[in-house]
Design an enzyme around this catalytic site. Structure first.
Site, mmCIF file in Angstrom:
data_model
loop_
_atom_site.group_PDB
_atom_site.id
_atom_site.type_symbol
_atom_site.label_atom_id
_atom_site.label_comp_id
_atom_site.label_asym_id
_atom_site.label_seq_id
_atom_site.Cartn_x
_atom_site.Cartn_y
_atom_site.Cartn_z
ATOM 1 N N HIS A 85 3.510 8.515 2.270
ATOM 2 C CA HIS A 85 3.670 7.236 1.288
ATOM 3 C C HIS A 85 3.286 8.019 -0.029
ATOM 4 O O HIS A 85 2.507 9.178 -0.217
ATOM 5 C CB HIS A 85 2.729 6.120 1.647
ATOM 6 C CG HIS A 85 1.277 6.363 1.587
ATOM 7 N ND1 HIS A 85 0.748 7.257 2.503
ATOM 8 C CD2 HIS A 85 0.251 6.303 0.745
ATOM 9 C CE1 HIS A 85 -0.568 7.525 2.511
ATOM 10 N NE2 HIS A 85 -0.805 6.811 1.454
ATOM 11 N N ASN A 122 -1.024 -2.260 -2.653
ATOM 12 C CA ASN A 122 -1.697 -1.606 -1.997
ATOM 13 C C ASN A 122 -3.003 -2.797 -1.368
ATOM 14 O O ASN A 122 -3.587 -3.208 -2.222
ATOM 15 C CB ASN A 122 -2.748 -0.459 -2.942
ATOM 16 C CG ASN A 122 -3.770 0.440 -1.996
ATOM 17 O OD1 ASN A 122 -4.322 0.065 -0.869
ATOM 18 N ND2 ASN A 122 -3.454 1.648 -2.272
#
Ligand SMILES: [Zn+2]
Ligand SMILES: [Zn+2]
Length: 341
Positions: A166, A76
């Site tokens: 996602h 991330n």
């Protein structure tokens, strides 16, 4: 008459407010239809923009179609925890801190900007689950990792900031108080009765039948007896397993079908509500224990947590879990699922 029910696992109390009970169909989401395009040039997760994300940690390559890949796992970019620090602890009187060590992955579920799990072929859902398992297994081996949470935020009310489908994984250097508490309760039950409390509950629910949404060879999807919120659906493996990382290849395929069907039923029956799902697995130190049983929880965001919940630690649910289960059992989804998109 309202009824207070106790959650078998967390021991929390829920008020099933039948006085203001709503029929399941009254709970359908009222948000405008999502109509995203299948490809958005500015989206960092769409094919062609792979250089806009940090380098992949895992990829399921193309399956022979036009797409360059099927699933990508990437760090991330805005990680809550960082893999580049060491989890050193400091304790000063009542203050305890740990350096922000951890792993925060993003799993890009599909190259398509608009294809949600509810509409994927089961084989594509299974690919996503295989990535979860691979990352779960790998990170569990890191001695600095104590707990791994896998979750998905679908829609603005569920906390998503990026439209492209996602999910995420956060591996942390501590076990949260809530998880500790549940592990303790499960262990206490095991010591007292010599059985896993969740295995026992699954057996009871299969006998009662009224809260079952669907049952397959390896999984059971049901509405909890003391469900905190309308249509919160738990999916349990029938085989006792403490850790999600122990799921077998056959079970992955079956979970893919079960999860996709539950999400499709919610999509069709409740007008594509925002939802979260999360896999609740044993902490790394409890892998293989007989008393803890992992499960996947799907939580549609149809109501808001308000003052009473914050103040009391109790929840009010206005839909009878038995009515929610019956409603979901009756939603037919096979025809709504596009195969081979
Ligand atoms: Zn996209
Ligand atoms: Zn069990």
């Amino acid at each position: 008459m309202s009824e207070l029910r106790q959650n078998f696992f967390t021991k929390e109390w829920v008020i099933i407010a039948t006085e203001r009970a709503k029929r399941p169909e009254e709970m359908a989401s009222r948000r405008p239809e999502r109509n995203a395009a299948a490809f958005v040039p500015t989206c960092p997760f769409c094919p062609g923009n792979e250089d806009k994300t940090p380098p992949e940690v895992l990829r399921i390559p193309a399956g022979g179609g036009h797409d360059p890949w099927q699933v990508r796992v990437i760090p991330n970019k805005f990680a809550a925890l960082s893999r580049d620090v060491q989890p050193g602890r400091t304790i000063h009187r009542t203050r305890r801190t740990i350096q922000g060590f951890g792993v925060h992955d993003v799993i890009v579920e599909t190259p398509s900007h608009s294809l949600s799990i509810a509409h994927m072929p089961d084989s594509e859902v299974a690919n996503i689950l295989r990535c979860y398992r691979a990352r779960h297994q790998e990170l569990s081996l890191d001695p600095r990792i104590e707990h791994i949470t896998i979750f998905k935020n679908h829609g603005v009310d569920a906390g998503t900031s990026l439209e492209h489908p996602h999910s995420q994984l956060v591996a942390s250097p501590v076990i949260s108080y809530q998880v500790r508490q549940r592990v303790h309760e499960a262990l206490r039950h095991y010591d007292e009765y010599g059985e896993c409390i969740t295995c026992q509950n699954i057996e009871e629910e299969l006998e009662d039948k009224v809260r079952i949404v669907m049952a397959t060879e390896h999984f059971v999807a049901l509405e909890l007896f003391a469900s905190y919120s309308p249509f919160c659906t738990h999916i349990y493996p029938r085989r006792h397993m403490a850790s999600f990382g122990d799921i077998s290849a056959a079970e992955i395929n079956d979970l893919a079908r079960t999860l996709r069907t539950v999400l499709a039923k919610l999509h069709t029956g409740l007008n594509d509500p925002d939802y979260n799902f999360t896999i609740r697995s044993a902490p790394a130190e409890c892998v293989g224990v007989k008393y803890f049983h992992w499960y996947l929880s799907v939580i549609p965001r149809l109501t808001r947590v308000a003052g009473f919940e914050l103040g009391s630690g109790m929840f009010i649910n206005t839909v009878l879990p038995e009515a929610a289960a019956e409603f979901l059992r009756n939603v037919k989804v096979e025809a709504a699922v596009a195969v081979g998109v």
